[in-house]
Design an enzyme around this catalytic site. Structure first.
Site, PDB file in Angstrom:
ATOM      1  CD  GLU A  79      -3.174  -4.797   1.722  1.00 22.32           C
ATOM      2  OE1 GLU A  79      -3.774  -4.539   2.774  1.00 22.32           O
ATOM      3  OE2 GLU A  79      -3.353  -5.876   1.108  1.00 22.32           O
ATOM      4  CB  CYS A 111      -3.166   1.403  -3.692  1.00 18.76           C
ATOM      5  SG  CYS A 111      -4.464   0.636  -2.723  1.00 18.76           S
ATOM      6  CG  HIS A 233      -5.739   3.812  -6.734  1.00 20.15           C
ATOM      7  ND1 HIS A 233      -5.536   2.475  -6.945  1.00 20.15           N
ATOM      8  CD2 HIS A 233      -6.381   3.923  -5.539  1.00 20.15           C
ATOM      9  CE1 HIS A 233      -6.015   1.801  -5.907  1.00 20.15           C
ATOM     10  NE2 HIS A 233      -6.541   2.651  -5.042  1.00 20.15           N
TER      11      HIS A 233
END
Ligand code: CAA
Length: 387
Positions: A79, A111, A233
């Protein structure tokens, strides 16, 4: 043929802030950050560490153990890209001295980037079983000083070697993907810090988890109790805790205990590093491997989420002898060797790193010997050097 993760390299910069200090400076109860958000420490990148240098440093952790001339693919998910045109992979390829025949490029979806890279690598190795692939996720999570997202910042990178007959995790066929065009988190080209609809983002994450997890179990005809661990995540560890609670609701006692224990092991690194966007899910994998003894063939579910938004649930099986590929002491040495910053020092370093150095200005790094760093630009070309 089994294809999957054969090596894992991890890097985080040499500075951090303690969350109790940050809470006190922001007039918050420390337990909000420690328990409510679930973070203890936050890695801070100074102006000399960026996505590229951290990606090189993560890959250097295993480079001397692999056959470099077999690497046919190098994909970088980030990112925090450093150039609008040239991919981060090319800087990395040069630092690692990989052969010119390597296919090198960058991918982006917040992500989700490292998962996208991993899936491309898996398919590449299936078609070219005698070659290997390096995939890197590397990011600096920046929301800004004194913002609600500040406590969920971080910096670091994970590099994975993907090959046939992997020594750590073989990836299973199939996946459950889900995407929608939404605005929970984004970063316009002219902004160094992310924009976020914080509360909305946390709810969308959970909705996408339920959707992909249920879809995956249906597709594979598996139950929650079949999983030995589920990894998430982790933008901050409380977010993963909430998803894990959804996963174990209505499960039998043994399943609840097993998935709670594995989640606890998987969040240890995130608590001390913070959000590293693309690499966060894979830092959870490393944390699980380092903090829990797993039986060969254990089934590990993996939930990847990238704002904007794209999610995917997939799984892998733990390889026999994976312990030889992880070194908890080395990771702890990196974390324990960091310098603790006061909040004032962190704010200065954070704000300085938002400003691009003047072209021609040489930056010097205070990382230890052997670590790669960004040394500034010469004729607007980024320079990377090793200490
Ligand atoms: N003791 C214990 N807990 C406390 C407490 C105390 N004294 N005070 C507050 N809390 C708890 C609250 O009850 C709350 O818990 P629940 O979530 O269980 O309700 C928690 O601490 C957080 O409190 P708030 O909701 O009031 O926190 P906030 O308004 O300051 O914002 C946030 C939290 C929205 C996560 C913000 O930090 C943020 O915007 N972060 C960035 C966005 C983000 O990370 N989103 C995640 C999903 S998007 C994604 O995953 C992609 C990505 O990587 C960015």
């Amino acid at each position: 043929m089994q294809v999957g993760i054969d090596k894992i390299g991890f890097f985080t910069p040499n500075k951090y802030v303690d969350m109790v200090d940050l809470a006190n400076a922001r007039g918050e109860d420390p337990n909000k950050f420690l328990i409510g958000i679930g973070q203890k420490e936050m890695a801070v990148a100074d102006a000399t560490q960026d996505a590229v240098s951290m990606g090189i440093n993560a890959t250097m952790q295993y480079l001397d153990k692999i056959e470099k001339d077999k690497v046919g693919l190098l994909v970088f998910g980030t990112e925090s890209g450093v150039d609008q045109s040239k991919s981060a992979s090319l800087f990395v390829k040069s630092a690692l001295k990989l052969k010119p025949e390597v296919r090198a490029f960058e991918v982006k979806e917040a992500c989700f980037g490292l998962t996208a890279a991993l899936m491309i690598a898996r398919d590449f190795v299936r078609v070219h079983p005698d070659q290997t692939a390096i995939v890197i996720g590397s990011d600096i999570a920046r929301y800004g000083v004194n913002t609600p997202g500040e406590v969920t910042q971080g910096a670091g990178a994970i590099s994975l070697l993907v090959k046939k007959d992997p020594a750590i995790l073989s990836l299973n066929d199939g996946h459950s993907a889900y995407s929608e065009d939404i605005n929970d988190f984004w970063r316009p080209n002219n902004s160094k810090v992310a924009m976020v609809d914080g509360k909305y983002s946390t709810q969308v994450y959970l909705d996408f988890f339920t959707n992909t997890f249920e879809g995956y179990k249906k597709q594979k005809n598996w139950n929650t109790r079949d999983f030995n661990a589920i990894l998430y995540h982790l933008p901050f560890t409380k977010q993963g805790l909430k998803a894990n609670r959804l996963a174990i609701a209505d499960q039998d006692e043994a399943t609840v205990k097993r998935l709670e224990d594995s989640f606890e092991a998987s969040k240890q690194l995130s608590m001390r590093v913070g959000n590293i966007y693309t690499a966060s899910l894979y830092m959870s994998l490393l944390s699980l491997l380092e903090n829990k003894q797993l039986e060969p063939n254990s089934l590990v579910g993996m939930f990847s989420y990238g704002s904007g938004a794209m999610a995917e649930f997939f799984s892998g099986n733990i390889a026999d002898g994976y312990e030889k590929e992880v070194n908890v002491n080395k990771t702890n040495e990196m974390l324990d060797g960091r310098t603790q910053l006061s909040v004032d020092e962190y704010e200065k370093i954070f704000n300085d790193a938002l400003i691009d150095p003047i072209d021609g200005q040489e930056l010097t790094s205070d990382e230890k010997s052997g670590v790669w760093y960004f040394a500034g630009t010469q004729n607007h070309i980024r320079q990377y050097r090793q200490k």
